[in-house]
Design a protein around this motif. Structure first.
Motif, PDB file in Angstrom:
ATOM      1  N   PRO A 119       0.796  -1.236   0.000  1.00  0.00           N
ATOM      2  CA  PRO A 119       0.000   0.000   0.000  1.00  0.00           C
ATOM      3  C   PRO A 119       0.823   1.278   0.000  1.00  0.00           C
ATOM      4  O   PRO A 119       0.311   2.335  -0.379  1.00  0.00           O
ATOM      5  CB  PRO A 119      -0.835  -0.116   1.277  1.00  0.00           C
ATOM      6  CG  PRO A 119      -0.056  -1.042   2.161  1.00  0.00           C
ATOM      7  CD  PRO A 119       0.615  -2.005   1.242  1.00  0.00           C
ATOM      8  N   LEU A 120       2.076   1.212   0.412  1.00  0.00           N
ATOM      9  CA  LEU A 120       2.955   2.377   0.408  1.00  0.00           C
ATOM     10  C   LEU A 120       4.202   2.035  -0.401  1.00  0.00           C
ATOM     11  O   LEU A 120       4.951   1.121  -0.042  1.00  0.00           O
ATOM     12  CB  LEU A 120       3.343   2.790   1.826  1.00  0.00           C
ATOM     13  CG  LEU A 120       2.196   3.181   2.762  1.00  0.00           C
ATOM     14  CD1 LEU A 120       2.721   3.457   4.163  1.00  0.00           C
ATOM     15  CD2 LEU A 120       1.452   4.394   2.230  1.00  0.00           C
ATOM     16  N   LEU A 121       4.409   2.764  -1.490  1.00  0.00           N
ATOM     17  CA  LEU A 121       5.558   2.519  -2.354  1.00  0.00           C
ATOM     18  C   LEU A 121       6.159   3.842  -2.804  1.00  0.00           C
ATOM     19  O   LEU A 121       5.456   4.849  -2.922  1.00  0.00           O
ATOM     20  CB  LEU A 121       5.152   1.734  -3.599  1.00  0.00           C
ATOM     21  CG  LEU A 121       4.994   0.215  -3.518  1.00  0.00           C
ATOM     22  CD1 LEU A 121       4.411  -0.317  -4.819  1.00  0.00           C
ATOM     23  CD2 LEU A 121       6.328  -0.452  -3.228  1.00  0.00           C
ATOM     24  N   SER A 122       7.444   3.823  -3.080  1.00  0.00           N
ATOM     25  CA  SER A 122       8.105   4.966  -3.706  1.00  0.00           C
ATOM     26  C   SER A 122       9.155   4.416  -4.659  1.00  0.00           C
ATOM     27  O   SER A 122       9.595   3.276  -4.543  1.00  0.00           O
ATOM     28  CB  SER A 122       8.745   5.887  -2.658  1.00  0.00           C
ATOM     29  OG  SER A 122       9.608   5.156  -1.803  1.00  0.00           O
ATOM     30  N   GLY A 123       9.527   5.236  -5.623  1.00  0.00           N
ATOM     31  CA  GLY A 123      10.502   4.784  -6.595  1.00  0.00           C
ATOM     32  C   GLY A 123      10.512   5.670  -7.818  1.00  0.00           C
ATOM     33  O   GLY A 123      10.265   6.879  -7.727  1.00  0.00           O
ATOM     34  N   LEU A 126      -4.932  13.744  -5.508  1.00  0.00           N
ATOM     35  CA  LEU A 126      -5.693  13.389  -4.311  1.00  0.00           C
ATOM     36  C   LEU A 126      -7.055  12.863  -4.765  1.00  0.00           C
ATOM     37  O   LEU A 126      -7.978  13.635  -5.043  1.00  0.00           O
ATOM     38  CB  LEU A 126      -5.853  14.602  -3.392  1.00  0.00           C
ATOM     39  CG  LEU A 126      -4.556  15.291  -2.960  1.00  0.00           C
ATOM     40  CD1 LEU A 126      -4.857  16.509  -2.081  1.00  0.00           C
ATOM     41  CD2 LEU A 126      -3.646  14.318  -2.212  1.00  0.00           C
ATOM     42  N   TYR A 127      -7.174  11.556  -4.834  1.00  0.00           N
ATOM     43  CA  TYR A 127      -8.365  10.961  -5.438  1.00  0.00           C
ATOM     44  C   TYR A 127      -9.601  11.110  -4.558  1.00  0.00           C
ATOM     45  O   TYR A 127     -10.702  11.271  -5.081  1.00  0.00           O
ATOM     46  CB  TYR A 127      -8.104   9.489  -5.750  1.00  0.00           C
ATOM     47  CG  TYR A 127      -7.179   9.296  -6.922  1.00  0.00           C
ATOM     48  CD1 TYR A 127      -7.679   9.108  -8.205  1.00  0.00           C
ATOM     49  CD2 TYR A 127      -5.790   9.308  -6.764  1.00  0.00           C
ATOM     50  CE1 TYR A 127      -6.847   8.927  -9.295  1.00  0.00           C
ATOM     51  CE2 TYR A 127      -4.947   9.132  -7.844  1.00  0.00           C
ATOM     52  CZ  TYR A 127      -5.474   8.951  -9.099  1.00  0.00           C
ATOM     53  OH  TYR A 127      -4.632   8.793 -10.169  1.00  0.00           O
ATOM     54  N   ARG A 128      -9.446  11.025  -3.254  1.00  0.00           N
ATOM     55  CA  ARG A 128     -10.621  11.165  -2.387  1.00  0.00           C
ATOM     56  C   ARG A 128     -11.213  12.562  -2.453  1.00  0.00           C
ATOM     57  O   ARG A 128     -12.413  12.749  -2.285  1.00  0.00           O
ATOM     58  CB  ARG A 128     -10.254  10.807  -0.950  1.00  0.00           C
ATOM     59  CG  ARG A 128     -10.090   9.314  -0.735  1.00  0.00           C
ATOM     60  CD  ARG A 128      -9.745   8.959   0.673  1.00  0.00           C
ATOM     61  NE  ARG A 128      -9.667   7.508   0.848  1.00  0.00           N
ATOM     62  CZ  ARG A 128      -9.122   6.906   1.881  1.00  0.00           C
ATOM     63  NH1 ARG A 128      -8.591   7.633   2.860  1.00  0.00           N
ATOM     64  NH2 ARG A 128      -9.093   5.578   1.959  1.00  0.00           N
ATOM     65  N   GLN A 156      -6.988   3.811  -8.762  1.00  0.00           N
ATOM     66  CA  GLN A 156      -6.771   2.428  -9.175  1.00  0.00           C
ATOM     67  C   GLN A 156      -5.512   1.899  -8.490  1.00  0.00           C
ATOM     68  O   GLN A 156      -4.408   2.336  -8.796  1.00  0.00           O
ATOM     69  CB  GLN A 156      -6.623   2.328 -10.695  1.00  0.00           C
ATOM     70  CG  GLN A 156      -7.820   2.812 -11.484  1.00  0.00           C
ATOM     71  CD  GLN A 156      -9.065   1.984 -11.211  1.00  0.00           C
ATOM     72  OE1 GLN A 156      -8.981   0.782 -10.935  1.00  0.00           O
ATOM     73  NE2 GLN A 156     -10.221   2.625 -11.269  1.00  0.00           N
ATOM     74  N   PRO A 157      -5.665   0.991  -7.523  1.00  0.00           N
ATOM     75  CA  PRO A 157      -4.492   0.490  -6.804  1.00  0.00           C
ATOM     76  C   PRO A 157      -3.546  -0.287  -7.701  1.00  0.00           C
ATOM     77  O   PRO A 157      -3.979  -0.936  -8.675  1.00  0.00           O
ATOM     78  CB  PRO A 157      -5.102  -0.411  -5.719  1.00  0.00           C
ATOM     79  CG  PRO A 157      -6.434  -0.805  -6.260  1.00  0.00           C
ATOM     80  CD  PRO A 157      -6.908   0.354  -7.079  1.00  0.00           C
ATOM     81  N   LEU A 158      -2.264  -0.212  -7.398  1.00  0.00           N
ATOM     82  CA  LEU A 158      -1.283  -1.012  -8.122  1.00  0.00           C
ATOM     83  C   LEU A 158      -1.480  -2.483  -7.793  1.00  0.00           C
ATOM     84  O   LEU A 158      -1.897  -2.841  -6.697  1.00  0.00           O
ATOM     85  CB  LEU A 158       0.134  -0.576  -7.748  1.00  0.00           C
ATOM     86  CG  LEU A 158       0.580   0.812  -8.212  1.00  0.00           C
ATOM     87  CD1 LEU A 158       1.965   1.129  -7.649  1.00  0.00           C
ATOM     88  CD2 LEU A 158       0.577   0.916  -9.731  1.00  0.00           C
ATOM     89  N   ALA A 206      -1.763   3.916  -1.208  1.00  0.00           N
ATOM     90  CA  ALA A 206      -3.060   3.291  -1.454  1.00  0.00           C
ATOM     91  C   ALA A 206      -3.995   3.431  -0.261  1.00  0.00           C
ATOM     92  O   ALA A 206      -5.210   3.271  -0.406  1.00  0.00           O
ATOM     93  CB  ALA A 206      -2.874   1.814  -1.799  1.00  0.00           C
ATOM     94  N   LEU A 207      -3.456   3.727   0.918  1.00  0.00           N
ATOM     95  CA  LEU A 207      -4.297   3.894   2.101  1.00  0.00           C
ATOM     96  C   LEU A 207      -5.059   5.215   2.041  1.00  0.00           C
ATOM     97  O   LEU A 207      -6.250   5.281   2.348  1.00  0.00           O
ATOM     98  CB  LEU A 207      -3.439   3.831   3.371  1.00  0.00           C
ATOM     99  CG  LEU A 207      -2.608   2.545   3.556  1.00  0.00           C
ATOM    100  CD1 LEU A 207      -1.740   2.651   4.792  1.00  0.00           C
ATOM    101  CD2 LEU A 207      -3.526   1.326   3.651  1.00  0.00           C
TER     102      LEU A 207
END
Length: 215
Positions: free
Chosen positions: A27-31, A77-79, A103-105, A52-53
Motif C-alpha cells: 500500500p505504500l511505495l516509492s521509486g 488526491l483521489y478522495r 486504481q491500486p497497483l 493506497a491507504l
C-alpha cells in the motif's frame, strides 16, 4: 510411513507449486518510472510516491513532448477529486479537478495470466527475479492493459496500456522501495489553494492524460 513417502514424493514432483494469482502491491511505495508512447511524441522519467491507504500519488516528472523538454510536479488526491500542479521554484500551485477513481497497483481479480518468466538469469541465485504477466480490461472498458509484477511481493515491473485515444503507452517501474520516507510530500504545500477554493476552469485530468498532456 506410506503417507510420509507420499508427501515427500509430492514435494519432489513439484505438486506443491501453485498457479500465480492476482495480487495487490504494497500500500505504500516509492521509486521511479519511465513513460513512453506509441507515437513517440512523448517520453518522461518520474519519481513517484504511492499511498493506497490515503488514495494519494505524487509524481515529479522530467520529459520530452514533441521535441520540447519539460518538468512537471503533480499531487493527485483521489478522495478529494483534486489534482495540484506544483512549481516549487516560484511557489505557485494550480488546483484542478481529477475525474477518475483511484486504481491500486497490482493485478485485478478479473485479469488473465499470460505467463511466468525470469528477468535476468536463472543460472544462479541472485541473478534473476521471477515475474508474472497478466492482461485485462481497463476500468470502464476504456481499453486494454498488460502488467508484469514480481511473483513475490507483487511489486510493479511494467504496465502497457492501450486506449482508443492514446494508442499504446508503456510504464516501466524501477528502484521501488516499500514505504514512504517523507509522507509530507503527499500533502499540498502551504502555498497551494485551500481545498475549498474553486477549481480552475481547465478540463478535468485523469491519470493517463497526465503523462500525455501538452506541457
Amino acid at each position: 510411513m506410506i503417507r510420509l513417502l507420499a508427501v515427500l514424493t509430492c514435494l519432489l514432483a513439484g505438486c506443491s507449486a501453485q498457479r500465480p494469482h492476482p495480487c495487490s502491491s504494497p500500500p505504500l511505495l516509492s521509486g521511479a518510472l519511465t513513460v513512453s508512447t506509441q507515437n513517440e511524441k512523448g517520453w518522461a522519467y518520474a519519481q513517484y510516491l504511492y499511498d493506497a491507504l490515503g488514495h494519494r500519488i505524487r509524481l515529479k516528472e522530467l520529459g520530452i513532448y514533441e521535441n520540447k523538454s519539460f518538468t512537471y510536479d503533480a499531487l493527485l488526491l483521489y478522495r478529494e477529486t483534486t489534482m495540484y500542479e506544483i512549481v516549487d521554484s516560484n511557489r505557485t500551485c494550480n488546483k484542478r479537478p481529477l475525474k477518475t477513481d483511484f486504481q491500486p497497483l497490482g493485478i485485478p481479480k478479473t485479469a488473465s495470466l499470460l505467463g511466468q518468466a525470469v528477468l535476468g538469469s536463472s543460472s544462479a541465485p541472485g541473478e534473476g527475479i521471477l515475474v508474472n504477466t497478466w492482461t485485462g480490461d481497463l476500468p470502464g472498458k476504456a481499453g486494454k492493459f498488460m502488467s508484469t509484477v514480481t511473483e513475490f511481493g507483487c511489486i510493479p515491473v511494467s504496465t502497457v496500456y492501450h486506449t482508443d485515444q492514446f494508442g499504446w503507452m508503456t510504464l516501466s517501474f524501477f528502484n521501488n522501495v516499500i514505504g514512504i520516507t517523507d509522507p509530507s510530500q503527499l500533502n499540498p504545500p502551504d502555498f497551494c489553494p485551500d481545498p475549498s477554493t474553486k477549481d480552475s476552469t481547465e478540463e478535468p485530468a485523469d491519470f493517463l492524460s497526465f503523462f500525455l498532456k501538452k506541457h
